[in-house]
Write a protein that holds these residues in place. Structure first.
Motif, PDB file in Angstrom:
ATOM      1  N   ALA A  60      43.859  42.522  29.121  1.00 59.33           N
ATOM      2  CA  ALA A  60      44.537  43.081  27.841  1.00 59.33           C
ATOM      3  C   ALA A  60      44.650  41.970  26.682  1.00 59.33           C
ATOM      4  CB  ALA A  60      46.131  43.639  27.963  1.00 59.33           C
ATOM      5  N   MET A  61      44.253  40.620  27.276  1.00 53.00           N
ATOM      6  CA  MET A  61      44.197  39.585  26.374  1.00 53.00           C
ATOM      7  C   MET A  61      42.800  39.142  26.025  1.00 53.00           C
ATOM      8  SD  MET A  61      47.137  38.505  25.352  1.00 53.00           S
ATOM      9  CE  MET A  61      46.731  36.786  24.949  1.00 53.00           C
ATOM     10  N   ILE A  62      41.899  39.960  26.664  1.00 57.56           N
ATOM     11  CA  ILE A  62      40.391  39.480  26.291  1.00 57.56           C
ATOM     12  C   ILE A  62      40.103  39.442  24.829  1.00 57.56           C
ATOM     13  CG2 ILE A  62      37.988  40.023  26.696  1.00 57.56           C
ATOM     14  CD1 ILE A  62      38.712  40.512  29.369  1.00 57.56           C
ATOM     15  N   GLY A  63      40.510  40.518  24.282  1.00 55.67           N
ATOM     16  CA  GLY A  63      40.464  40.956  22.679  1.00 55.67           C
ATOM     17  C   GLY A  63      41.222  39.515  21.924  1.00 55.67           C
ATOM     18  N   GLN A 149      43.860  52.860  23.087  1.00 54.83           N
ATOM     19  CA  GLN A 149      43.184  51.893  23.694  1.00 54.83           C
ATOM     20  C   GLN A 149      42.351  51.322  22.294  1.00 54.83           C
ATOM     21  OE1 GLN A 149      41.177  54.309  26.614  1.00 54.83           O
ATOM     22  NE2 GLN A 149      41.612  52.500  27.866  1.00 54.83           N
ATOM     23  N   GLY A 150      41.989  50.425  22.020  1.00 53.04           N
ATOM     24  CA  GLY A 150      41.264  49.876  21.205  1.00 53.04           C
ATOM     25  C   GLY A 150      39.728  49.858  21.724  1.00 53.04           C
ATOM     26  N   PRO A 151      38.656  49.419  20.803  1.00 49.14           N
ATOM     27  CA  PRO A 151      37.456  49.680  21.397  1.00 49.14           C
ATOM     28  C   PRO A 151      37.253  48.424  22.497  1.00 49.14           C
ATOM     29  CG  PRO A 151      37.345  49.264  19.028  1.00 49.14           C
ATOM     30  CD  PRO A 151      38.829  49.115  19.458  1.00 49.14           C
ATOM     31  N   ILE A 152      37.489  47.412  22.303  1.00 53.35           N
ATOM     32  CA  ILE A 152      37.546  46.285  23.555  1.00 53.35           C
ATOM     33  C   ILE A 152      38.420  46.781  24.665  1.00 53.35           C
ATOM     34  CG2 ILE A 152      37.644  43.918  24.086  1.00 53.35           C
ATOM     35  CD1 ILE A 152      37.460  43.200  21.440  1.00 53.35           C
ATOM     36  N   GLY A 157      38.982  49.195  30.331  1.00 53.70           N
ATOM     37  CA  GLY A 157      39.851  50.120  31.097  1.00 53.70           C
ATOM     38  C   GLY A 157      41.335  49.741  30.895  1.00 53.70           C
ATOM     39  N   VAL A 158      41.736  49.146  29.922  1.00 56.30           N
ATOM     40  CA  VAL A 158      43.103  48.732  29.888  1.00 56.30           C
ATOM     41  C   VAL A 158      43.476  49.472  28.625  1.00 56.30           C
ATOM     42  CG1 VAL A 158      42.784  46.460  31.088  1.00 56.30           C
ATOM     43  CG2 VAL A 158      42.518  46.733  28.496  1.00 56.30           C
ATOM     44  N   LEU A 175      54.627  50.968  27.196  1.00 58.78           N
ATOM     45  CA  LEU A 175      54.080  49.986  28.260  1.00 58.78           C
ATOM     46  C   LEU A 175      52.716  49.363  27.612  1.00 58.78           C
ATOM     47  CD1 LEU A 175      54.939  52.580  31.249  1.00 58.78           C
ATOM     48  CD2 LEU A 175      56.505  50.917  29.871  1.00 58.78           C
ATOM     49  N   PRO A 176      52.777  48.387  27.294  1.00 59.38           N
ATOM     50  CA  PRO A 176      51.443  47.541  26.999  1.00 59.38           C
ATOM     51  C   PRO A 176      50.678  46.919  28.230  1.00 59.38           C
ATOM     52  CG  PRO A 176      53.132  46.260  26.389  1.00 59.38           C
ATOM     53  CD  PRO A 176      53.962  47.418  26.885  1.00 59.38           C
ATOM     54  N   GLY A 177      49.587  46.491  27.927  1.00 61.48           N
ATOM     55  CA  GLY A 177      48.816  45.766  29.161  1.00 61.48           C
ATOM     56  C   GLY A 177      48.682  46.397  30.239  1.00 61.48           C
TER      57      GLY A 177
END
Length: 206
Positions: A60-63, A149-152, A157-158, A175-177
């Protein structure tokens, strides 16, 4: 003169006239009544079974990491175009390092402070490090389960699950991430449907 013989005393006892105090006590005990009611409403068992546990996914932090990399690159290009001197470059690099530290701190805070637990009866969301907040939502009270979900996030798949319920303290639980967000959302929805059927309720009527 012979005196009449008194009739023999009966040894039989009327159970209704002198009830067993322990039996009446257990029947009137609130805890016993609650346990019996819970067993009758949940198919004879009051034990919870864990269905899923999770926390804030690193995916979830890759963006955020990607955005930080772009911001760093743009900052360096601007600094080169402006022809900054030694002091200017020092400030620029300090700002870049500060940005990455804040991003890393946010990531570890989420990783250590966010925990999720789903059982066959309730959904629990725990958040916070020093000050802990625990939100519990009974599955019988859950009305709808959605995810976004956003594009990334979609590519990875998160996503974020949103649980709408009739619970007064937590009418909307976010519930994020969540990794494998679609599977987890379906799992929560299936669990709430199963719980409602076990309670003898019609889902569409609630």
């Amino acid at each position: 003169m012979n005196e009449p013989t008194p009739p023999p005393r009966s040894t039989d006892r009327d159970p209704s006239a002198d009830p067993d105090p322990s039996a009446s006590g257990s029947a009137g005990d609130p805890k016993s009544r609650f346990t019996e009611l819970a067993r009758s409403r949940q198919g004879g068992s009051i034990e919870e079974s864990s269905l899923w546990t999770g926390s804030y996914s690193p995916k979830a932090m890759i963006g955020a990491w990607f955005g930080g990399a772009i911001a760093t690159l743009v900052t360096l290009v601007v600094a080169l175009m402006m022809g900054l001197g030694g002091k200017g470059w020092g400030i620029t690099l300090l700002l870049i390092a500060l940005g990455w530290l804040l991003t890393a701190g946010f990531y570890w805070y989420r990783r250590l402070s966010v925990h999720y637990t789903l059982s066959d009866q309730r959904l629990v969301h725990e958040s916070g490090l020093l000050w802990r907040t625990v939100d519990r939502v009974e599955l019988i009270d859950v009305d709808d389960v959605t995810y976004r979900q956003g594009p990334i996030e979609r590519a990875l798949g998160v996503g974020t699950i949103v649980v709408s319920s009739s619970d007064r303290t937590s009418p909307e639980l976010i519930l994020p991430g969540i990794d494998r967000v679609r599977e987890v959302a379906d799992l929560i929805d299936d669990a709430r449907r199963t719980e409602r059927r076990s309670r003898g309720l019609h889902i569409e009527s609630i």
